[in-house]
Design a protein around this motif. Structure first.
Motif, PDB file in Angstrom:
ATOM      1  N   ASN A  41      26.024  48.115  34.986  1.00 41.19           N
ATOM      2  CA  ASN A  41      26.035  49.560  35.248  1.00 41.19           C
ATOM      3  C   ASN A  41      27.437  50.131  35.103  1.00 41.19           C
ATOM      4  O   ASN A  41      27.622  51.225  34.579  1.00 41.19           O
ATOM      5  N   GLN A  42      28.427  49.376  35.564  1.00 45.99           N
ATOM      6  CA  GLN A  42      29.805  49.822  35.464  1.00 45.99           C
ATOM      7  C   GLN A  42      30.242  49.886  33.993  1.00 45.99           C
ATOM      8  O   GLN A  42      30.904  50.832  33.574  1.00 45.99           O
ATOM      9  N   ASN A  43      29.824  48.902  33.205  1.00 50.20           N
ATOM     10  CA  ASN A  43      30.174  48.896  31.786  1.00 50.20           C
ATOM     11  C   ASN A  43      29.479  50.028  31.045  1.00 50.20           C
ATOM     12  O   ASN A  43      30.057  50.642  30.148  1.00 50.20           O
ATOM     13  N   LYS A  44      28.229  50.332  31.414  1.00 50.42           N
ATOM     14  CA  LYS A  44      27.511  51.432  30.766  1.00 50.42           C
ATOM     15  C   LYS A  44      28.180  52.765  31.074  1.00 50.42           C
ATOM     16  O   LYS A  44      28.200  53.661  30.238  1.00 50.42           O
ATOM     17  N   ALA A  45      28.709  52.901  32.287  1.00 46.27           N
ATOM     18  CA  ALA A  45      29.364  54.156  32.665  1.00 46.27           C
ATOM     19  C   ALA A  45      30.642  54.374  31.863  1.00 46.27           C
ATOM     20  O   ALA A  45      31.053  55.510  31.652  1.00 46.27           O
ATOM     21  N   LYS A  46      31.264  53.292  31.402  1.00 47.42           N
ATOM     22  CA  LYS A  46      32.516  53.405  30.647  1.00 47.42           C
ATOM     23  C   LYS A  46      32.279  53.727  29.178  1.00 47.42           C
ATOM     24  O   LYS A  46      33.191  54.152  28.486  1.00 47.42           O
ATOM     25  N   GLU A  47      31.045  53.497  28.690  1.00 43.53           N
ATOM     26  CA  GLU A  47      30.758  53.745  27.277  1.00 43.53           C
ATOM     27  C   GLU A  47      30.781  55.246  27.000  1.00 43.53           C
ATOM     28  O   GLU A  47      30.332  56.043  27.820  1.00 43.53           O
ATOM     29  N   LYS A  49      29.561  58.736  25.687  1.00 37.84           N
ATOM     30  CA  LYS A  49      28.222  59.283  25.556  1.00 37.84           C
ATOM     31  C   LYS A  49      28.124  60.085  24.262  1.00 37.84           C
ATOM     32  O   LYS A  49      29.060  60.745  23.854  1.00 37.84           O
TER      33      LYS A  49
END
Length: 70
Positions: A41-47, A49
């Motif tokens: 989840n933390q890695n997805k938030a850094k991607e 958008k």
């Protein structure tokens, strides 16, 4: 004390130890899964958008996402 009571006690102790080991193992796996999920989840938030296609808006003087047409 009769020998069959020793055997029964040994089986009981083994069952309790097995249960505790299984419980500990499952608890550890759940914690690892939770940590892995939090990291994902933390890695997805850094991607970054995807904003889609941008178009220039003269009124605001900035690029804005193109309105979606359904």
């Amino acid at each position: 004390m009769p020998p069959h009571l020793f055997l029964l006690a040994a089986v009981g102790v083994s069952l309790v130890a097995g249960y505790r080991l299984a419980h500990w193992s499952m608890k550890r796996h759940r914690q690892q899964d939770a940590m892995r999920q939090a990291e994902e989840n933390q890695n997805k938030a850094k991607e970054p958008k995807e904003a889609g296609t941008l178009e220039w808006d003269e009124a605001s003087g900035a690029y804005k996402p193109e309105p979606k047409h359904h």
